[in-house]
Design a protein around this motif. Sequence first.
Motif, mmCIF file in Angstrom:
data_model
loop_
_atom_site.group_PDB
_atom_site.id
_atom_site.type_symbol
_atom_site.label_atom_id
_atom_site.label_comp_id
_atom_site.label_asym_id
_atom_site.label_seq_id
_atom_site.Cartn_x
_atom_site.Cartn_y
_atom_site.Cartn_z
ATOM 1 N N THR A 47 22.951 19.414 11.727
ATOM 2 C CA THR A 47 22.006 18.623 12.845
ATOM 3 C C THR A 47 22.724 18.716 13.860
ATOM 4 O O THR A 47 23.744 17.830 14.050
ATOM 5 C CB THR A 47 21.615 17.394 12.155
ATOM 6 N N SER A 107 17.881 13.769 21.801
ATOM 7 C CA SER A 107 18.110 12.443 21.476
ATOM 8 C C SER A 107 17.089 11.348 21.384
ATOM 9 O O SER A 107 16.978 10.508 20.610
ATOM 10 C CB SER A 107 19.478 11.811 22.238
ATOM 11 N N THR A 126 15.264 11.857 18.081
ATOM 12 C CA THR A 126 16.038 11.127 16.976
ATOM 13 C C THR A 126 16.040 9.726 16.900
ATOM 14 O O THR A 126 16.461 9.230 16.051
ATOM 15 C CB THR A 126 17.358 11.824 16.685
ATOM 16 N N ARG A 135 13.940 7.592 16.883
ATOM 17 C CA ARG A 135 12.675 7.112 16.374
ATOM 18 C C ARG A 135 12.303 7.589 15.271
ATOM 19 O O ARG A 135 12.347 9.018 15.270
ATOM 20 C CB ARG A 135 11.368 6.480 17.422
ATOM 21 N N PRO A 136 11.729 7.049 14.367
ATOM 22 C CA PRO A 136 11.121 7.690 13.054
ATOM 23 C C PRO A 136 10.004 8.633 13.326
ATOM 24 O O PRO A 136 9.266 8.213 14.448
ATOM 25 C CB PRO A 136 10.808 6.555 12.322
ATOM 26 N N ARG A 196 16.589 14.888 8.634
ATOM 27 C CA ARG A 196 16.708 13.909 9.397
ATOM 28 C C ARG A 196 17.263 12.520 8.939
ATOM 29 O O ARG A 196 18.200 11.580 9.140
ATOM 30 C CB ARG A 196 15.632 13.421 10.571
ATOM 31 N N SER A 197 16.517 12.180 7.674
ATOM 32 C CA SER A 197 16.816 11.049 6.758
ATOM 33 C C SER A 197 18.124 11.346 6.215
ATOM 34 O O SER A 197 19.008 10.260 6.249
ATOM 35 C CB SER A 197 15.732 11.141 5.542
ATOM 36 N N ALA A 211 20.452 12.778 7.588
ATOM 37 C CA ALA A 211 21.619 12.680 8.760
ATOM 38 C C ALA A 211 21.885 11.242 8.843
ATOM 39 O O ALA A 211 22.971 10.913 9.179
ATOM 40 C CB ALA A 211 20.951 13.446 9.961
ATOM 41 N N HIS A 212 20.770 10.525 8.985
ATOM 42 C CA HIS A 212 20.767 9.071 9.188
ATOM 43 C C HIS A 212 21.529 8.190 8.237
ATOM 44 O O HIS A 212 22.272 7.488 8.495
ATOM 45 C CB HIS A 212 19.386 8.697 9.269
ATOM 46 N N GLN A 213 21.341 8.690 6.942
ATOM 47 C CA GLN A 213 21.771 7.911 5.756
ATOM 48 C C GLN A 213 23.429 8.429 5.565
ATOM 49 O O GLN A 213 24.235 7.465 5.115
ATOM 50 C CB GLN A 213 21.038 7.968 4.644
ATOM 51 N N ARG A 257 29.720 13.383 10.273
ATOM 52 C CA ARG A 257 30.009 13.533 11.836
ATOM 53 C C ARG A 257 30.950 14.660 11.928
ATOM 54 O O ARG A 257 32.172 14.532 11.562
ATOM 55 C CB ARG A 257 30.397 12.140 12.272
#
Length: 151
Positions: free
Chosen positions: A54, A92, A95, A97-98, A134-135, A137-139, A143
């Motif tokens: 991502t 950006s 990404t 916000r949900p 995306r979930s 990536a967030h959790q 990096r």
Amino acid sequence: MSRPPLPPPELRTYLGELVRRTGDVCGPHLVSVLAVGSLALGDYRHGRSDVDVTVVVDPALPRPALSALAGTLAHPALPCPAAGLELVVYGSGFTARPSSAAGYLLDLNTGPLLPGRASQDPEDGPAFWYVIDRSVAHQAGLRCTAPRHGT
């Protein structure tokens, strides 16, 4: 605090070159590059798994840069040592916000075992795969670049 996992040795050079090329094309508009999917979840199987990445960019990235990025990262211009590369670029603002939308700027599939595809139309297919990535990536995103100041 535990250290984030390192990419498998067979992917480190490839990911380093992917990040370098992404930075060359996106310049100061590059916000982050994250490994997601099996790499982030610790289930990568060399020879079987693909590489899921991502990329987050400043929304001011010129649109022609997306085509240039697809060209410089596509196999065999950048030979993929895995089954393939599934790379998705988001702005950006999106990404931050949900969302249940696909919302990507570029969806690139390339590699020795993947049919080539580069789409800049998030309406091309079902959105749920992008929401899942995306979930992850967030959790658990791994990096691959240093965070930019202010993000």
